[in-house]
Design a protein around this motif. Structure first.
Motif, short mmCIF file in Angstrom:
data_model
loop_
_atom_site.label_atom_id
_atom_site.label_comp_id
_atom_site.label_asym_id
_atom_site.label_seq_id
_atom_site.Cartn_x
_atom_site.Cartn_y
_atom_site.Cartn_z
N ILE A 77 -36.65 28.83 41.99
CA ILE A 77 -36.36 27.64 42.66
C ILE A 77 -36.96 26.80 41.41
O ILE A 77 -36.23 25.62 41.29
CB ILE A 77 -37.53 27.65 43.80
CG1 ILE A 77 -36.69 28.32 45.08
CG2 ILE A 77 -37.69 26.32 44.17
CD1 ILE A 77 -37.70 28.71 45.93
N ARG A 78 -37.94 26.86 40.87
CA ARG A 78 -38.36 25.97 39.43
C ARG A 78 -37.12 25.95 38.83
O ARG A 78 -36.92 24.85 38.19
CB ARG A 78 -39.62 26.48 38.90
CG ARG A 78 -40.77 26.32 39.45
CD ARG A 78 -41.87 27.29 39.15
NE ARG A 78 -43.26 26.66 39.83
CZ ARG A 78 -44.09 26.13 39.29
NH1 ARG A 78 -43.87 24.96 38.51
NH2 ARG A 78 -44.99 25.89 40.19
N SER A 79 -36.50 26.79 38.51
CA SER A 79 -35.34 26.90 37.52
C SER A 79 -34.30 26.06 37.81
O SER A 79 -33.59 25.24 37.12
CB SER A 79 -34.95 28.11 37.16
OG SER A 79 -33.47 28.42 36.23
N HIS A 80 -33.90 26.22 39.36
CA HIS A 80 -32.91 25.20 40.07
C HIS A 80 -33.43 23.75 39.87
O HIS A 80 -32.47 23.00 39.79
CB HIS A 80 -32.72 25.84 41.31
CG HIS A 80 -31.89 25.16 42.02
ND1 HIS A 80 -32.26 23.75 42.85
CD2 HIS A 80 -30.20 25.24 42.21
CE1 HIS A 80 -30.91 23.13 43.26
NE2 HIS A 80 -29.94 24.07 43.04
N ASP A 81 -34.50 23.67 39.96
CA ASP A 81 -35.09 22.15 40.00
C ASP A 81 -34.72 21.59 38.80
O ASP A 81 -34.35 20.45 38.35
CB ASP A 81 -36.53 22.13 40.46
CG ASP A 81 -36.93 22.16 41.89
OD1 ASP A 81 -36.01 22.40 42.79
OD2 ASP A 81 -37.98 22.08 42.34
N THR A 82 -35.17 22.50 37.64
CA THR A 82 -35.09 21.95 36.38
C THR A 82 -33.65 21.51 36.32
O THR A 82 -33.23 20.52 35.31
CB THR A 82 -35.53 22.86 35.18
OG1 THR A 82 -37.16 23.29 35.32
CG2 THR A 82 -35.24 22.33 33.81
N TYR A 83 -32.65 22.40 36.53
CA TYR A 83 -31.21 22.09 36.23
C TYR A 83 -30.75 21.01 37.03
O TYR A 83 -30.23 20.12 36.48
CB TYR A 83 -30.55 23.36 36.87
CG TYR A 83 -28.93 22.92 37.25
CD1 TYR A 83 -28.18 22.69 36.18
CD2 TYR A 83 -28.67 23.00 38.65
CE1 TYR A 83 -26.69 22.54 36.55
CE2 TYR A 83 -27.17 22.49 38.87
CZ TYR A 83 -26.35 22.37 37.87
OH TYR A 83 -25.21 22.12 38.25
N TRP A 84 -31.55 20.85 38.20
CA TRP A 84 -30.83 19.72 39.20
C TRP A 84 -31.50 18.41 38.53
O TRP A 84 -30.79 17.44 38.64
CB TRP A 84 -31.29 20.13 40.67
CG TRP A 84 -30.90 18.74 41.59
CD1 TRP A 84 -31.56 17.61 41.91
CD2 TRP A 84 -29.60 18.97 42.18
NE1 TRP A 84 -30.74 17.14 42.86
CE2 TRP A 84 -29.55 17.65 42.98
CE3 TRP A 84 -28.59 19.81 41.99
CZ2 TRP A 84 -28.48 17.39 43.77
CZ3 TRP A 84 -27.41 19.21 42.68
CH2 TRP A 84 -27.34 18.40 43.61
N LEU A 85 -32.74 18.30 38.26
CA LEU A 85 -33.36 16.85 37.88
C LEU A 85 -32.64 16.95 36.40
O LEU A 85 -32.23 15.65 36.00
CB LEU A 85 -34.73 17.20 37.27
CG LEU A 85 -35.56 17.32 38.53
CD1 LEU A 85 -36.90 17.59 38.44
CD2 LEU A 85 -35.54 16.13 39.44
#
Length: 108
Positions: A77-85
């Motif tokens: 989830i943190r990795s997805h957030d980094t990608y999304w931001l």
């Protein structure tokens, strides 16, 4: 059921806990506002987690992936957030194209 050690891996600064049940946890990322539902599936010899995701609270979830443990799912989830931001930041940096309307082309 999730163990107490697994549940302690949920960072209360990074995530808001929406719901917590023995074999399911629903979280909201404080960085993106995305909601995540992690469902623990226990079989006779192994455990696995399914990850469901939605961009806006109150909208339907879709399958996002899976992980062996809750802490592993939280890293995803943190990795997805980094990608999304990073994606949102890149979209803001792109110069906007100004298209001439038919009326502007006639007056040029």
């Amino acid at each position: 059921m999730f163990t107490q050690k697994e549940l302690n891996a949920i960072d209360p600064i990074y995530f808001s806990i929406i719901a917590l049940h023995g074999s399911a946890v629903t979280l909201q990322s404080n960085n993106t506002g995305h909601c995540w539902h992690i469902l623990l599936e226990e079989y006779p010899r192994f455990r696995s987690c399914r990850i469901y995701h939605t961009h806006h609270r109150g909208t339907p979830y879709h399958k996002h992936g899976h992980g062996a443990t809750l802490p592993y799912c939280l890293r995803q989830i943190r990795s997805h957030d980094t990608y999304w931001l990073g994606r949102k930041k890149a979209c803001r940096k792109r110069p906007r194209k100004h298209h001439k309307t038919d009326e502007q082309e006639v007056h040029s």
